[in-house]
Design a protein around this motif. Structure first.
Motif, mmCIF file in Angstrom:
data_model
loop_
_atom_site.group_PDB
_atom_site.id
_atom_site.type_symbol
_atom_site.label_atom_id
_atom_site.label_comp_id
_atom_site.label_asym_id
_atom_site.label_seq_id
_atom_site.Cartn_x
_atom_site.Cartn_y
_atom_site.Cartn_z
ATOM 1 N N UNK A 45 0.812 -1.218 0.000
ATOM 2 C CA UNK A 45 0.000 0.000 0.000
ATOM 3 C C UNK A 45 0.845 1.268 0.000
ATOM 4 N N UNK A 213 -21.935 13.105 4.589
ATOM 5 C CA UNK A 213 -21.278 11.943 3.978
ATOM 6 C C UNK A 213 -22.222 10.751 3.891
ATOM 7 N N UNK A 214 -23.331 10.782 4.636
ATOM 8 C CA UNK A 214 -24.328 9.715 4.510
ATOM 9 C C UNK A 214 -24.901 9.689 3.098
ATOM 10 N N UNK A 216 -23.446 9.433 0.513
ATOM 11 C CA UNK A 216 -22.752 8.363 -0.222
ATOM 12 C C UNK A 216 -23.642 7.134 -0.367
ATOM 13 N N UNK A 224 -17.119 11.594 -0.413
ATOM 14 C CA UNK A 224 -16.852 10.176 -0.177
ATOM 15 C C UNK A 224 -17.234 9.336 -1.391
ATOM 16 N N UNK A 228 -14.592 7.118 -3.465
ATOM 17 C CA UNK A 228 -14.722 5.689 -3.683
ATOM 18 C C UNK A 228 -14.623 5.360 -5.179
ATOM 19 N N UNK A 237 -8.239 2.091 -3.239
ATOM 20 C CA UNK A 237 -9.344 2.490 -2.363
ATOM 21 C C UNK A 237 -8.814 3.010 -1.031
ATOM 22 N N UNK A 238 -7.828 2.298 -0.481
ATOM 23 C CA UNK A 238 -7.290 2.705 0.815
ATOM 24 C C UNK A 238 -6.802 4.147 0.773
ATOM 25 N N UNK A 241 -9.757 6.720 0.237
ATOM 26 C CA UNK A 241 -10.564 6.956 1.443
ATOM 27 C C UNK A 241 -9.762 7.741 2.474
ATOM 28 N N UNK A 244 -9.817 11.388 1.481
ATOM 29 C CA UNK A 244 -11.142 11.941 1.777
ATOM 30 C C UNK A 244 -11.293 12.188 3.275
ATOM 31 N N UNK A 245 -10.867 11.195 4.069
ATOM 32 C CA UNK A 245 -10.998 11.333 5.525
ATOM 33 C C UNK A 245 -10.191 12.518 6.017
ATOM 34 N N UNK A 248 -12.002 15.764 5.372
ATOM 35 C CA UNK A 248 -13.079 15.955 6.348
ATOM 36 C C UNK A 248 -12.514 16.363 7.701
ATOM 37 N N UNK A 249 -11.455 15.654 8.136
ATOM 38 C CA UNK A 249 -10.911 15.922 9.470
ATOM 39 C C UNK A 249 -10.395 17.350 9.555
#
Lengths: 299, 226
Positions: A45, A213-214, A216, A224, A228, A237-238, A241, A244-245, A248-249
């Protein structure tokens, strides 16, 4: 500082123990990070090929930025509409009219207890199938509407508790100068409550942004969703995501920090206001020693 | 109305069993997240700087991450990329991964709820405990923690309610739970869609409102008068 409630200032022995524990804990944490990196490496990864897509402008221009824009759009509109919803139903819960009061309470309690995702899925399928909105817009409308109903109800509760937290004299003064109950709420009580509830309100904006984000799940092409899409397209994907995280953070952390800053400001302002009020009370007391009761009871 | 009743005949059993899945998700995640949250809270109020730093970093990261990302991460990355297997059964594996995701997210909130309870205890209480000769452990056990616990009942209740509702997001983690079933039902019979939504919504209202009333009652009943 919560630490000081439980712990005394450490002596020489305790200080040594704390230092040792500090080093052991730091080493354990670093060991954990090394293990994570090793696992990531074992699974390939950390290969450059997995990350290279984030250096290409197309990734940002076609996926991440449009997604972020849609997230922010839904969140911004939901913030505005939930403020309106919260204002209307918050006033409703404070109203003296029994019918208005009970109806507002039912609405607020219901939408506060129902999962946002249920509302989103319902509005999405229902609006889409019934042709109430164009099927392409159904996810967006569903996201905004569901976020509005839930967060608006929370805002209504915030307004209610904010108004209840005000000194009784504020309302009495409003009524004394001839305002109706509604006018006194609108012009005197709610504006003051808004200041007091500012930190909680900003915290609620973080909830709105996170819950967007819901979308999605109901195929709203927000951050999100696009992340994806990007990840499955490039077989990373890892990484997608994770990016994206992190976005958001960063945004939410900024909002949370702002909320904390405002909260200390509000607290300080209040402390100052209380202090000046005390001085005023002292002054009037001196000027009118025969009637100390006038300044007394509202404290 | 007949359409609605016939829908109950077809899906009634499934509705109850998927809602039971939501309750199970909530139950296990609540226990695990409470334990992890307590540990984090202890780390955040400890006098050891590195533990405090790790606890604060954890809370700031996971409190600000959408739960949807965490649960999607569970199925697409933990399962999809790293082949994490918590059970040999396919569905049970997703169920357990979803519990892990819910736990990681809500532990940050439980931590803050417990910490806010500790923060309600005035410094004078600790000073008084020291003044009457109690050392660290007795002071914590007899004086501070009982008050901290009472102060954290209401915020813990709020986190618990959030957890009950958030169990629906497990649908993003490929768990067969009630929001997924509701989608199937409304797609199947959009004409009674409103009734289907209200039915499922009432399931949650029935569980959430008593939990709210109970924790409010308990926090008032046990409140420390100051």
């Amino acid at each position: 500082m919560s630490g000081s409630v439980l712990f005394d200032a450490p002596g020489p022995k305790a200080r040594r123990r704390i230092t040792i524990l500090n080093i052991v804990a730091a080493l354990a944490f670093i060991g954990f990070l090394v293990w994570v990196v090793k696992v990531l490496g074992d699974y390939g990864q950390l290969d450059a090929a997995k990350w290279v897509s984030f250096t290409q402008s197309g990734t940002w221009a076609n996926y991440i930025l449009p997604g972020l824009l849609n997230t922010l759009k839904a969140a911004a509109i939901a913030i505005a509409t939930s403020m309106v919803f919260g204002f209307v139903f918050g006033m409703g819960r404070l109203a003296h009219n029994k019918v208005v009061n009970v109806l507002s309470s039912i609405v607020v309690e219901f939408f506060r207890s129902v999962p946002v995702l249920l509302m989103m899925i319902f509005f999405w399928i229902f609006f889409g199938r019934m042709g109430i909105v164009p099927s392409g817009d159904a996810p967006f409308v569903a996201v905004v509407l569901a976020l509005t109903l839930y967060n608006g109800s929370v805002v209504a509760e915030l307004i209610r508790s904010g108004v209840h937290g005000l000194p009784k004299g504020q309302r009495e003064a409003g009524i004394a100068i001839g305002l109706t109950r509604g006018q006194s709420l609108r012009f005197i009580e709610v504006p003051q409550a808004l200041v007091a509830m500012m930190p909680a309100l900003l915290g609620q904006f973080v909830v709105i942004l996170k819950d967007s984000a819901l979308g999605y799940i109901i195929n709203y092409n927000e951050l999100l969703f696009n992340g994806r899409l990007l990840g499955t397209g490039n077989a990373n994907v890892f990484q997608a995501l994770l990016v994206v995280a992190v976005i958001f953070i960063v945004i939410n952390f900024a909002l949370t920090s702002l909320a904390q800053w405002v909260s200390t400001r509000v607290a300080r302002r209040r402390a100052k206001a209380d202090a000046t009020e005390d001085e005023d009370a002292g002054d009037t007391g001196l000027m009118m020693p025969e009637a100390p009761g006038i300044t007394g009871p509202n404290k | 109305m007949d359409a609605y009743l016939s829908l109950w005949e077809t899906y009634g059993g499934q509705m109850l069993s998927t809602f039971w899945t939501n309750m199970q998700l909530t139950f296990w995640a609540a226990i695990a997240a409470f334990a992890l949250g307590t540990l984090l809270a202890v780390m955040r109020i400890s006098p050891v700087p590195s533990l405090r730093w790790v606890g604060t970093a954890y809370v700031n990261i996971f409190r600000n991450t959408p739960l949807t990302i965490i649960l999607t991460f569970g199925v697409l990355v933990l399962f999809g990329v790293f082949q994490v297997s918590l059970a040999s059964d396919f569905n049970l594996n997703f169920f357990r991964i979803a519990i892990v995701g819910l736990t990681i997210y809500h532990a940050a909130f439980f931590c803050e709820a417990i910490r806010s309870g500790v923060n309600t205890v005035p410094l004078g209480q600790a000073e008084a405990a020291r003044a009457i000769g109690l050392s660290f452990l007795p002071a914590a056990k007899i004086v501070i923690l009982p008050q901290a616990f009472r102060g954290s009942i209401a915020p813990i209740g709020n986190v618990l309610i959030a957890l009950i509702k958030n169990s629906t997001v497990a649908t993003a983690g490929s768990v067969a739970e009630i929001s997924g079933l509701m989608k199937t039902m409304i797609e199947f019979r959009p004409d009674v869609g409103i009734l289907v939504f209200l039915t499922v919504a009432v399931f949650f209202v029935i569980v959430v409102i008593p939990v709210g009333l109970l924790t409010t009652w308990a926090s008032k009943k046990l409140a420390v008068s100051r």
